[in-house]
Design a protein around this motif. Structure first.
Motif, PDB file in Angstrom:
ATOM      1  N   ASN A   2      -6.568  -6.026  -2.650  1.00 28.58           N
ATOM      2  CA  ASN A   2      -6.259  -5.147  -3.767  1.00 28.58           C
ATOM      3  C   ASN A   2      -7.458  -4.937  -4.683  1.00 28.58           C
ATOM      4  O   ASN A   2      -7.352  -4.924  -5.896  1.00 28.58           O
ATOM      5  N   SER A   6      -6.659   0.143  -2.123  1.00 30.12           N
ATOM      6  CA  SER A   6      -5.371   0.278  -2.798  1.00 30.12           C
ATOM      7  C   SER A   6      -5.484   0.685  -4.270  1.00 30.12           C
ATOM      8  O   SER A   6      -4.767   1.589  -4.716  1.00 30.12           O
ATOM      9  N   SER A  25      -0.063  -0.718  -6.866  1.00 30.14           N
ATOM     10  CA  SER A  25      -0.757  -1.246  -5.695  1.00 30.14           C
ATOM     11  C   SER A  25      -0.867  -2.751  -5.828  1.00 30.14           C
ATOM     12  O   SER A  25      -0.956  -3.298  -6.931  1.00 30.14           O
ATOM     13  N   THR A  69       0.591   1.415   3.400  1.00 30.81           N
ATOM     14  CA  THR A  69      -0.373   0.351   3.651  1.00 30.81           C
ATOM     15  C   THR A  69      -1.667   0.973   4.165  1.00 30.81           C
ATOM     16  O   THR A  69      -1.658   2.021   4.810  1.00 30.81           O
ATOM     17  N   ALA A  74      -2.087  -5.657   5.759  1.00 30.78           N
ATOM     18  CA  ALA A  74      -1.115  -5.218   4.758  1.00 30.78           C
ATOM     19  C   ALA A  74       0.085  -4.562   5.423  1.00 30.78           C
ATOM     20  O   ALA A  74       1.229  -4.759   4.994  1.00 30.78           O
ATOM     21  N   HIS A  75      -0.164  -3.808   6.486  1.00 30.37           N
ATOM     22  CA  HIS A  75       0.935  -3.132   7.172  1.00 30.37           C
ATOM     23  C   HIS A  75       1.893  -4.149   7.798  1.00 30.37           C
ATOM     24  O   HIS A  75       3.113  -4.047   7.629  1.00 30.37           O
ATOM     25  N   THR A  77       2.350  -7.239   6.954  1.00 31.55           N
ATOM     26  CA  THR A  77       3.019  -7.956   5.868  1.00 31.55           C
ATOM     27  C   THR A  77       4.150  -7.110   5.278  1.00 31.55           C
ATOM     28  O   THR A  77       5.254  -7.613   5.049  1.00 31.55           O
ATOM     29  N   ALA A  78       3.879  -5.824   5.047  1.00 30.62           N
ATOM     30  CA  ALA A  78       4.909  -4.939   4.481  1.00 30.62           C
ATOM     31  C   ALA A  78       6.099  -4.809   5.420  1.00 30.62           C
ATOM     32  O   ALA A  78       7.252  -4.835   4.973  1.00 30.62           O
ATOM     33  N   VAL A  89       7.965   2.599   5.332  1.00 26.24           N
ATOM     34  CA  VAL A  89       6.623   2.028   5.322  1.00 26.24           C
ATOM     35  C   VAL A  89       5.740   2.937   6.165  1.00 26.24           C
ATOM     36  O   VAL A  89       6.055   3.208   7.320  1.00 26.24           O
ATOM     37  N   TYR A  91       1.712   3.723   7.445  1.00 25.06           N
ATOM     38  CA  TYR A  91       0.387   3.134   7.622  1.00 25.06           C
ATOM     39  C   TYR A  91      -0.645   4.241   7.630  1.00 25.06           C
ATOM     40  O   TYR A  91      -0.598   5.141   8.457  1.00 25.06           O
TER      41      TYR A  91
END
Length: 135
Positions: A2, A6, A25, A69, A74-75, A77-78, A89, A91
Motif C-alpha cells: 500500500n 494502490s 486502498s 487488486t 493482493a488478488h 488475499t482478496a 473482485v 484484478y
C-alpha cells in the motif's frame, strides 16, 4: 504494501468518481510512503496529503461492493477474504515500479507508466464513454 500502486489508484479514482463513492486502498502488508509516488502525482497537481500506507486491518469498514487488486498477492488475499461475501473482485495487473533501477529519470518513467495505466483503467471502468461527436 500500500505504498505505490494502490494509493495512486485511490487518489486517481477519487478524481473521477462521485464524492458519495467510498474509495479506500489498503495493502496485504504495511509499508513506508514512497517519495516517487508523491513526485509523479505532483506532476498532475495531486497530493496524497498526510495519507500513509495502510493494511487491510487498518480499514474502518470491511463492506465493499467492489475490490480491485493490483498485484497477484493482493488478488489472492482478496479472493480468500471475500469467498463467503457478496463482493466483486477484479484484478488489474499493474507493474511494480519499485524494482526499476537506473537513473532518477528512468525510475520516474516507470512510476509515470503506472500512473498513466491506472488513469486509463479507471477511466475505462468507471467513466461513461464520450458521446460520439458530430462530424
Amino acid at each position: 504494501m500500500n505504498a505505490v500502486r494502490s494509493p495512486m489508484a485511490e487518489l486517481l479514482a477519487r478524481q473521477v468518481l462521485p464524492a458519495t463513492s467510498f474509495v479506500a486502498s489498503a495493502g496485504v502488508r504495511g509499508g513506508e510512503r514512497d517519495p516517487f509516488v508523491d513526485a509523479v502525482l505532483a506532476e498532475d497537481g495531486l497530493s496524497l496529503g498526510d495519507r500513509h500506507p495502510r493494511t487491510l486491518d487498518d480499514l474502518e469498514d470491511d463492506y465493499f461492493d467492489l475490490i480491485i487488486t493490483l498485484s497477484p498477492e493482493a488478488h489472492h488475499t482478496a479472493l480468500e477474504l471475500t469467498r463467503s461475501l457478496a463482493v466483486d473482485v477484479e484484478y488489474w495487473p499493474m507493474p511494480d515500479p519499485t524494482g526499476v533501477g537506473g537513473t532518477r529519470e528512468q525510475i520516474m518513467a516507470a512510476y509515470r507508466e503506472v500512473r498513466e495505466r491506472l488513469k486509463a483503467r479507471i477511466g475505462s471502468r468507471f467513466l461513461a464513454p464520450e458521446a460520439e461527436k458530430p462530424r
